[in-house]
Design a protein around this motif. Structure first.
Motif, short mmCIF file in Angstrom:
data_model
loop_
_atom_site.label_atom_id
_atom_site.label_comp_id
_atom_site.label_asym_id
_atom_site.label_seq_id
_atom_site.Cartn_x
_atom_site.Cartn_y
_atom_site.Cartn_z
N GLY A 381 0.67 -1.30 0.06
CA GLY A 381 -0.06 0.08 0.19
C GLY A 381 0.72 1.30 -0.02
N ASP A 382 0.21 2.07 0.66
CA ASP A 382 1.17 3.54 0.68
C ASP A 382 0.75 4.48 1.87
OD1 ASP A 382 -1.36 5.11 -0.25
OD2 ASP A 382 -0.80 4.44 -2.36
N PHE A 383 1.33 5.29 2.06
CA PHE A 383 0.78 6.34 3.29
C PHE A 383 1.03 7.80 2.67
CE2 PHE A 383 3.15 8.82 6.71
CZ PHE A 383 1.84 9.00 7.53
N ARG A 384 0.29 8.67 3.23
CA ARG A 384 0.38 9.84 2.92
C ARG A 384 -0.17 10.83 3.75
NH1 ARG A 384 -3.71 12.56 -0.69
NH2 ARG A 384 -5.68 11.45 -0.55
N ILE A 385 -0.08 12.16 3.98
CA ILE A 385 -0.51 13.07 4.94
C ILE A 385 -0.98 14.18 4.17
CG2 ILE A 385 -0.32 14.67 6.75
CD1 ILE A 385 1.76 12.43 7.97
N PHE A 386 -2.36 14.73 4.39
CA PHE A 386 -2.81 16.07 3.75
C PHE A 386 -3.60 16.85 4.76
CE2 PHE A 386 -5.36 12.11 3.04
CZ PHE A 386 -6.64 12.70 3.48
N ASN A 387 -3.91 17.94 4.49
CA ASN A 387 -4.71 18.87 5.12
C ASN A 387 -6.06 18.48 4.80
OD1 ASN A 387 -2.61 20.46 6.32
ND2 ASN A 387 -2.38 21.46 4.87
N ASN A 388 -7.04 18.70 5.84
CA ASN A 388 -8.29 18.19 5.77
C ASN A 388 -8.98 19.15 4.92
OD1 ASN A 388 -8.21 16.25 7.70
ND2 ASN A 388 -8.35 17.60 9.42
N PRO A 389 -9.82 18.59 3.81
CA PRO A 389 -10.34 19.74 2.99
C PRO A 389 -11.40 20.57 3.46
CG PRO A 389 -11.20 17.57 2.79
CD PRO A 389 -10.06 17.44 3.56
N VAL A 390 -11.76 19.97 4.57
CA VAL A 390 -13.05 21.16 5.47
C VAL A 390 -12.57 21.27 6.70
CG1 VAL A 390 -15.45 21.08 6.15
CG2 VAL A 390 -14.80 20.09 3.98
N GLY A 391 -12.38 22.43 7.29
CA GLY A 391 -12.10 22.79 8.66
C GLY A 391 -10.51 22.72 8.64
N SER A 392 -10.23 22.51 10.01
CA SER A 392 -8.70 22.65 10.19
C SER A 392 -8.25 21.27 10.43
CB SER A 392 -8.30 23.58 11.67
OG SER A 392 -9.04 23.18 12.63
N GLY A 393 -6.79 21.34 10.54
CA GLY A 393 -6.22 19.93 11.12
C GLY A 393 -5.72 19.26 9.77
N ALA A 394 -5.14 18.02 10.16
CA ALA A 394 -4.69 17.07 8.74
C ALA A 394 -5.06 15.83 9.07
CB ALA A 394 -3.05 17.38 9.01
N THR A 395 -4.86 15.14 7.71
CA THR A 395 -5.59 13.45 8.25
C THR A 395 -4.03 12.98 7.70
OG1 THR A 395 -7.61 14.00 7.61
CG2 THR A 395 -6.67 11.81 6.85
N ALA A 396 -3.71 11.94 8.21
CA ALA A 396 -2.78 10.80 8.22
C ALA A 396 -3.73 9.59 7.38
CB ALA A 396 -1.98 10.32 9.28
N GLN A 397 -3.03 9.08 6.22
CA GLN A 397 -3.91 8.13 5.44
C GLN A 397 -3.04 7.02 5.35
OE1 GLN A 397 -5.15 8.06 1.13
NE2 GLN A 397 -7.04 8.68 1.92
N LEU A 398 -3.44 5.73 5.63
CA LEU A 398 -2.91 4.56 5.47
C LEU A 398 -3.64 3.75 4.20
CD1 LEU A 398 -1.45 3.48 9.00
CD2 LEU A 398 -0.05 3.87 6.79
N ARG A 399 -3.22 3.13 3.29
CA ARG A 399 -3.72 2.33 2.19
C ARG A 399 -3.52 1.13 2.18
NH1 ARG A 399 -5.03 4.08 -4.06
NH2 ARG A 399 -2.84 3.49 -4.24
N PHE A 400 -4.06 0.06 2.05
CA PHE A 400 -3.58 -1.35 2.12
C PHE A 400 -4.44 -2.05 0.94
CE2 PHE A 400 -3.24 -0.27 6.49
CZ PHE A 400 -1.71 -0.17 6.56
N PRO A 401 -3.76 -2.77 0.01
CA PRO A 401 -4.70 -3.72 -0.85
C PRO A 401 -5.76 -4.84 -0.01
CG PRO A 401 -2.65 -4.52 -1.01
CD PRO A 401 -2.28 -3.46 -0.09
N ALA A 402 -6.99 -4.61 -0.44
CA ALA A 402 -7.88 -5.66 -0.02
C ALA A 402 -7.76 -7.01 -0.36
CB ALA A 402 -9.39 -5.16 -0.28
N GLU A 403 -7.77 -8.19 0.71
CA GLU A 403 -7.41 -9.45 0.45
C GLU A 403 -8.73 -9.95 -0.51
OE1 GLU A 403 -5.26 -13.03 0.78
OE2 GLU A 403 -4.72 -10.93 0.95
N VAL A 404 -8.30 -10.57 -1.55
CA VAL A 404 -9.35 -11.11 -2.36
C VAL A 404 -9.66 -12.73 -1.74
CG1 VAL A 404 -10.00 -12.08 -4.76
CG2 VAL A 404 -8.55 -10.10 -4.29
N GLU A 405 -11.05 -12.79 -1.49
CA GLU A 405 -11.30 -14.19 -0.80
C GLU A 405 -11.38 -15.29 -1.71
OE1 GLU A 405 -11.73 -14.37 2.31
OE2 GLU A 405 -11.75 -12.40 3.22
#
Length: 405
Positions: A381-405
């Protein structure tokens, strides 16, 4: 733009070659021949000027492309208007313009050009209907069927080219994003290998220095307060160096851990409950969708990363101790987001966060976010940080590939 100019030269040659057949078959009257030639000459002059001004531009602006295509379209419509209008066999050249407009123009420019083609086609058909109306031997139904086929051909040309252009643009953006992430991953791996090498080479002399300072402090006379304070500060600095080297080694070695198949929603709830018990007085809003999130990740490294991100969010918003944790799925990806209500981050810092020793903390070293990026990449996956589009503050986002059942 160079390709469009070359295409116009080809179209001019074809129109010049078709002048005699149009005269012979009656589509072009001799009295309109000077007008026909004048339009061709003006179009050739415009092409020469365009070749001198715009041909060298690799990425021309959309309005420049729209102007070029509009001039071609108006010239072609003018030539058709004096040579049979909608009954001219060369009216299919409008479908070529429609194809180019849908392919080269983006967004509102493409729709504007499509409306312009439709309006000009309607004028040509109206002129054809008006000129053939006095003749009783012309079948109106056959004429309308011919008009309908022209609309279908030109409309289908624009729709197909517009769809494939949008499709290719999305694919190109995705490839560019993947290339940027791959470059970032390669850069982080190189930094990790370099950091691990430095920490390995410096660990022994640093530890030796730490031991000698411990011995020196024990032997130092207790009444010598000045020397004792200086050596104590030096010892703290050495211990900080040892801590950084240890953390760098742990980050680099954690990327080699095996991936485990986990249900991320259950693991996350267990870890959040542990963290909440240790941090009273905080409000942690949890937004989970009602589904099972199965993926593969390094559980130990993920645990350290989660706690680091939660601690960062807490420190970023001390006056508003309300944080939000989101877990959701989008297509084949699982997203975990931790949002704070702090002041946010500058664009310069956002673009570099995740690199070692890039941090907004006074006493930080940036290795926590670097570790988060390494852990996410090791899990696919990947990791990124960005400012919140609405309001103040920031968001730390982790993304992982979903496991195919």
């Amino acid at each position: 733009m160079s390709g469009l100019i070359r295409f116009r030269w080809i179209a001019l040659v074809c129109l010049m070659m078709g002048t005699l057949p149009l005269l012979k078959w009656g589509y072009l009257e001799k009295k309109n021949l000077p007008y026909f030639i004048a339009v061709l000459a003006l179009l050739a002059l415009f092409n020469v000027l365009s070749q001198g001004v715009l041909a060298g531009r690799e990425n021309p602006k959309q309005r420049h492309v729209l102007v070029q295509l509009t001039v071609d379209l108006l010239a072609a419509t003018g030539l058709l208007f004096v040579s049979g209008s909608a009954t001219n066999p060369f009216i299919n050249i409008l479908s070529v313009h429609s194809l180019l407009g849908g392919m080269l123009l983006k967004g509102r420019f493409s729709y504007i050009f499509a409306l312009l083609i439709g309006a000009l086609l309607g004028l040509l058909q109206l002129e054809t209907f008006r000129s053939t109306r006095p003749f009783s031997d012309v079948e109106t139904s056959e004429l309308f069927l011919q008009f309908l086929s022209q609309w279908v051909l030109i409309g289908a040309s624009w729709l197909v080219s517009h769809y494939f252009s949008s499709f290719l643009q999305r694919k190109e953006e995705k490839i560019r994003l993947l290339q940027n992430r791959q470059q970032q991953a390669d850069r982080l791996k190189s930094l990790g290998a370099l950091s691990a090498g430095f920490s390995h080479q410096l660990a022994t002399p640093i530890n030796s220095l730490k031991l000698r300072m411990d011995r020196g402090l024990r032997k130092l006379h207790k009444n010598d307060d000045t020397a004792l304070q200086e050596l104590s500060k030096a010892q703290e600095a050495v211990e900080k160096c040892v801590e950084v080297f240890t953390q760098m080694n742990s980050v680099f070695s954690s990327s080699q851990l095996a991936l485990q198949k986990v249900e991320l929603d259950q693991l996350l709830q267990e870890l959040l409950s542990i963290w909440i018990r240790e941090h009273t007085g905080l409000v942690l809003e949890q937004r989970f969708t009602d589904e099972v999130f199965t993926c593969r990740l390094q559980v130990l490294a993920f645990t350290h990363t989660l706690f680091d991100l939660l601690n960062n969010a807490q420190e970023a918003s001390p006056e508003a101790p309300v944080m939000t944790v989101r877990l959701y799925r989008k297509e084949e990806w699982i997203y975990l987001e931790i949002m704070d209500q702090g002041k946010g981050l500058s664009e310069e810092i956002v673009s570099r966060l995740g690199e070692p020793f890039v941090t907004t903390k006074i006493d930080g070293n940036g290795l926590g976010l670097y570790s988060a990026g390494i852990m996410a990449q090791a899990s696919g996956g990947d990791f990124r940080i960005f400012n919140n589009p609405v309001g103040s503050g920031a968001t730390a986002q982790l993304r992982f590939p979903a496991e195919v059942e």
